[in-house]
Design an enzyme around this catalytic site. Structure first.
Site, short mmCIF file in Angstrom:
data_model
loop_
_atom_site.label_atom_id
_atom_site.label_comp_id
_atom_site.label_asym_id
_atom_site.label_seq_id
_atom_site.Cartn_x
_atom_site.Cartn_y
_atom_site.Cartn_z
N TYR A 289 0.85 -1.20 0.00
CA TYR A 289 0.00 0.00 0.00
C TYR A 289 0.88 1.24 0.00
O TYR A 289 1.88 1.30 0.73
CB TYR A 289 -0.90 0.04 1.25
CG TYR A 289 -2.35 -0.17 0.91
CD1 TYR A 289 -2.99 0.70 0.03
CD2 TYR A 289 -3.08 -1.21 1.47
CE1 TYR A 289 -4.32 0.51 -0.30
CE2 TYR A 289 -4.41 -1.40 1.14
CZ TYR A 289 -5.03 -0.54 0.25
OH TYR A 289 -6.34 -0.72 -0.07
N GLU B 214 -0.58 4.83 -0.49
CA GLU B 214 -1.39 6.03 -0.78
C GLU B 214 -0.56 7.29 -0.65
O GLU B 214 0.22 7.45 0.30
CB GLU B 214 -2.60 6.08 0.17
CG GLU B 214 -3.70 5.15 -0.31
CD GLU B 214 -4.80 4.95 0.70
OE1 GLU B 214 -4.91 3.82 1.21
OE2 GLU B 214 -5.53 5.92 0.98
N ASP C 198 -7.40 12.26 -25.28
CA ASP C 198 -7.30 10.89 -24.79
C ASP C 198 -6.64 10.09 -25.92
O ASP C 198 -7.30 9.77 -26.91
CB ASP C 198 -8.70 10.37 -24.47
CG ASP C 198 -8.72 8.90 -24.07
OD1 ASP C 198 -7.69 8.21 -24.26
OD2 ASP C 198 -9.77 8.43 -23.60
N THR D 84 -4.13 4.94 -22.10
CA THR D 84 -3.94 3.65 -21.45
C THR D 84 -2.53 3.18 -21.82
O THR D 84 -1.95 3.63 -22.80
CB THR D 84 -4.97 2.60 -21.92
OG1 THR D 84 -5.02 2.61 -23.35
CG2 THR D 84 -6.34 2.90 -21.36
N LYS E 141 -2.40 -0.70 -24.87
CA LYS E 141 -2.83 -0.91 -26.27
C LYS E 141 -1.57 -0.88 -27.15
O LYS E 141 -0.71 -1.73 -26.99
CB LYS E 141 -3.87 0.16 -26.64
CG LYS E 141 -5.15 0.04 -25.79
CD LYS E 141 -6.23 0.99 -26.24
CE LYS E 141 -7.52 0.75 -25.50
NZ LYS E 141 -7.64 1.52 -24.26
N ARG F 128 -2.08 -3.43 -18.15
CA ARG F 128 -3.35 -2.71 -18.07
C ARG F 128 -3.18 -1.52 -17.16
O ARG F 128 -2.71 -1.67 -16.02
CB ARG F 128 -4.45 -3.61 -17.48
CG ARG F 128 -4.68 -4.92 -18.19
CD ARG F 128 -5.10 -4.72 -19.60
NE ARG F 128 -6.37 -4.06 -19.67
CZ ARG F 128 -7.45 -4.53 -20.30
NH1 ARG F 128 -7.38 -5.68 -20.94
NH2 ARG F 128 -8.57 -3.86 -20.32
#
Ligand code: DSN
Length: 418
Positions: free
Chosen positions: A50, A52, A196, A222, A225, A231
């Site tokens: 973790y 954050e 985008d 992203t 692709k 991902r």
């Protein structure tokens, strides 16, 4: 299988998926095959951590190593795309877009983006998506005759609507997008400008599409692709939006970043900065052009008459099929693609009149323009005789020969990856 970590049936499903990928030609324009290094980072111990916050300012202890990972990843993103700032924490492209909208807009603000029906994206204002629910989206589309964007028409719309934000980017548009021209329209209309570039990020990195980065307030993408990473999402800005972007991602919409994915993004960004990746991007575009030309020669209509990038839309209504029929027929012979609306499509989205075909994944496994001619011929054979079992059997054998000759992680793919 004895190599599985346990007898959990999930491992059988993963093994079956590996076999499916190996034995099918992946023509879904948004997919690719990642390197061993990217895969290894995704399966690393960083998945347990973790973190954050941001490097040097975390809400958890023990972050010294993941700080290093995120800093390297951020620096590589800035350097590869020539941006001043980067946020690498978005879990996906849609979440990158959430953050960009939160940074640039207030709820209810007007946005002008590309229509999903003409190749845009769900998160660019679909009425059932958060974007359409929380913001006042309006759409521009392609021209009926050319099936291309017309900047004069978009300019007229922008000057009439005066949107707070002009949004560019698409998930099914086969032509180059003039980001500089759109940025100038945004300035004239008093709008912010966002791009985008999810689909074409790898082509931008590899020098095969003009970059939006110098022209846009915020660029989202992203990483999985054409960029061929894990991902995930990524946000760039050359303007002064990074504070708003960072706080929109955390604490605005996400909690802990996926550090394993950030490590994998960093590795993919390094791979994309190597000369072999530019060769790859060039071959993706050359393969798409050759495949589109072959399909055209075989009597299939390609939307807008061809492609400038990694994808094309094949209008299958001319051979009396729906996109759904074509997707099924091609799937049955080992060619995976997706049904897709074409501009001004009379069919509903679940049937559609087109299939979207992309060359990013097959280029990664090493197929070149000669194989595109073979593949185009096979696709045309099936689409002209979709129920003919003899044709299906023959094409399936030829697809199996291609997949056997070009294994995803075999020698040709290693050469293709560099
Ligand atoms: N679903 C992706 C695509 O296939 O283009 C976009 O997010």
């Amino acid at each position: 299988m004895s190599t599985f970590p346990s007898d959990d049936p999930i491992w059988n499903a993963i093994e079956a998926e590996a076999t499916r990928q190996e034995t099918h030609l992946e023509l879904i324009a948004s997919e690719n095959h990642t390197s061993h290094e990217v895969m290894a980072a995704m399966g690393s111990c960083l998945t347990d951590k973790y973190a954050e916050g941001y490097p040097g300012r975390r809400y958890y202890g023990g972050c010294e190593h993941v700080d290093e990972v995120e800093t390297i990843c951020r620096d590589r993103a800035k350097s590869l795309f020539g941006a001043t700032h980067a946020n690498v924490q978005a879990h996906s492209g849609s979440q990158a877009n959430v953050a960009a909208y939160m940074a640039l807009l207030e709820p209810g603000d007007r946005v002008l983006g590309m229509s999903l029906d003409h190749g845009g994206h769900l998160s660019h204002g679909h009425p059932k998506n958060f974007s359409g629910l929380f913001y006042d989206f309006h759409a521009y589309g392609v021209e009926r005759d050319t099936e291309r964007l017309d900047l004069d028409r978009i300019r007229a719309q922008a000057l009439e609507l005066k949107p707070k934000l002009l949004l560019a980017g698409a998930s099914a548009y086969p032509r180059a997008i003039d980001f500089e021209g759109l940025a100038s329209i945004a300035r004239e209309a008093g709008s912010l400008f966002m791009v985008d570039m999810a689909h074409i990020a790898g082509l931008v990195a590899g020098g095969q599409h003009a970059s939006p980065v110098p022209h846009a307030d915020i660029v989202t993408m992203t990483t999985h692709k054409t960029l061929r990473g894990p991902r995930g999402g990524l946000i760039l800005t050359t303007k002064d939006w990074i504070k708003q972007v960072n706080s929109a991602i955390f604490p605005g919409e996400q909690g802990g970043p996926f550090m394993h994915a950030i490590a994998a993004k960093g590795i993919a960004l390094r791979e994309a900065s190597e000369p072999a990746f530019s060769d790859y991007a060039e071959r993706v575009v050359a393969n798409a052009a050759r495949l589109a030309a072959t399909l055209t020669e075989r009597g299939l209509r390609i939307v807008s008459g061809g492609t400038d990038n990694h994808l094309m839309l094949v209008d299958v209504s001319g051979v009396s099929l729906t996109g759904a029929d074509a997707e099924e027929a091609l799937g049955a012979v080992g060619v995976t693609c997706n049904k897709n609306l074409i501009p001004y499509d009379p069919q509903p989205p679940m049937k559609a009149s087109g299939v979207r075909i992309g060359t990013a994944a097959v280029t990664t496994r090493g197929l070149g323009t000669a194989e595109m001619e073979t593949l185009g011929g096979l696709i045309a054979d099936v689409l002209h005789a979709p129920s003919d079992e003899a044709v299906r059997a023959r094409v399936a054998r030829s697809v199996a020969e291609l997949t056997g000759a070009f294994p995803i992680r075999g020698e040709s793919a290693a050469v293709a990856r560099g």
